[in-house]
Design an enzyme around this catalytic site. Structure first.
Site, short mmCIF file in Angstrom:
data_model
loop_
_atom_site.label_atom_id
_atom_site.label_comp_id
_atom_site.label_asym_id
_atom_site.label_seq_id
_atom_site.Cartn_x
_atom_site.Cartn_y
_atom_site.Cartn_z
N GLN A 78 0.38 -1.01 0.00
CA GLN A 78 -0.06 -0.10 0.25
C GLN A 78 0.74 1.19 -0.07
OE1 GLN A 78 -3.54 0.13 2.81
NE2 GLN A 78 -3.55 1.68 2.30
N PHE A 79 1.46 1.59 -1.59
CA PHE A 79 1.82 2.88 -0.91
C PHE A 79 1.40 4.29 -0.52
CE2 PHE A 79 -0.94 3.35 -5.12
CZ PHE A 79 -0.55 4.60 -5.50
N THR A 80 0.03 4.70 -0.63
CA THR A 80 -0.41 5.38 -0.51
C THR A 80 -0.65 5.67 0.95
OG1 THR A 80 -2.55 3.74 0.46
CG2 THR A 80 -2.36 5.02 -1.27
#
Length: 150
Positions: A78-80
């Site tokens: 999850q890059f966010t």
């Protein structure tokens, strides 16, 4: 690396209508990677998560780890988690590592966690549009950033 760890009664990941991962009692681990993450960060985080005492003992006290209860884990990229919201209303993801760096770190983290837990760790699919379903138990949600080890 940044993680959001949720103690779950059950969790699953579905991609394009197909369930690719599913666990009962355990941890859902959302993982975000930055360029500076190292093998030391991977080992430290894996050890921390495997030994994190967030499961209740016979007295109802959170005193047992994922290892202690022989629980399961799902790791989802999850890059966010590295979003910056300082300017404007549109988050910036400039701190998140690009796939050529993030994928090997993500995969090495999963492998290290499997070694530390002594069992298979389920995953989502890096970069895919995933539907993550979970029943948070507690709720217990912990955030860990390897850049804040001290």
């Amino acid at each position: 690396m940044k993680t959001v760890i949720q103690r779950v009664s059950k969790a699953s990941v579905t991609i394009e209508g197909e369930k690719v991962a599913s666990i009962e009692k355990g941890l859902l681990i959302l993982l975000g990677v930055v360029n500076e993450d190292t093998q030391e960060d991977i080992k430290w985080l894996s050890n921390k998560i495997g030994n994190l005492r967030v499961f209740s003992d016979e007295n109802g006290v959170m005193n047992r780890s994922l290892k202690d209860i022989d629980g399961n884990a799902i790791v989802v990229s999850q890059f966010t988690l590295h979003a910056s919201t300082k300017k404007g209303n549109r988050p910036s993801y400039i701190k998140a590592a690009k796939p050529d760096i993030a994928i090997p770190v993500y995969e090495n983290f999963v492998k290290q966690l499997e070694i530390d837990l002594g069992k298979k760790v389920q995953t989502g699919q890096f970069g895919a549009d995933m539907k993550v379903e979970l029943l948070n138990d507690g709720p217990v949600t912990i955030m860990i950033d390897t850049k804040n080890k001290e």
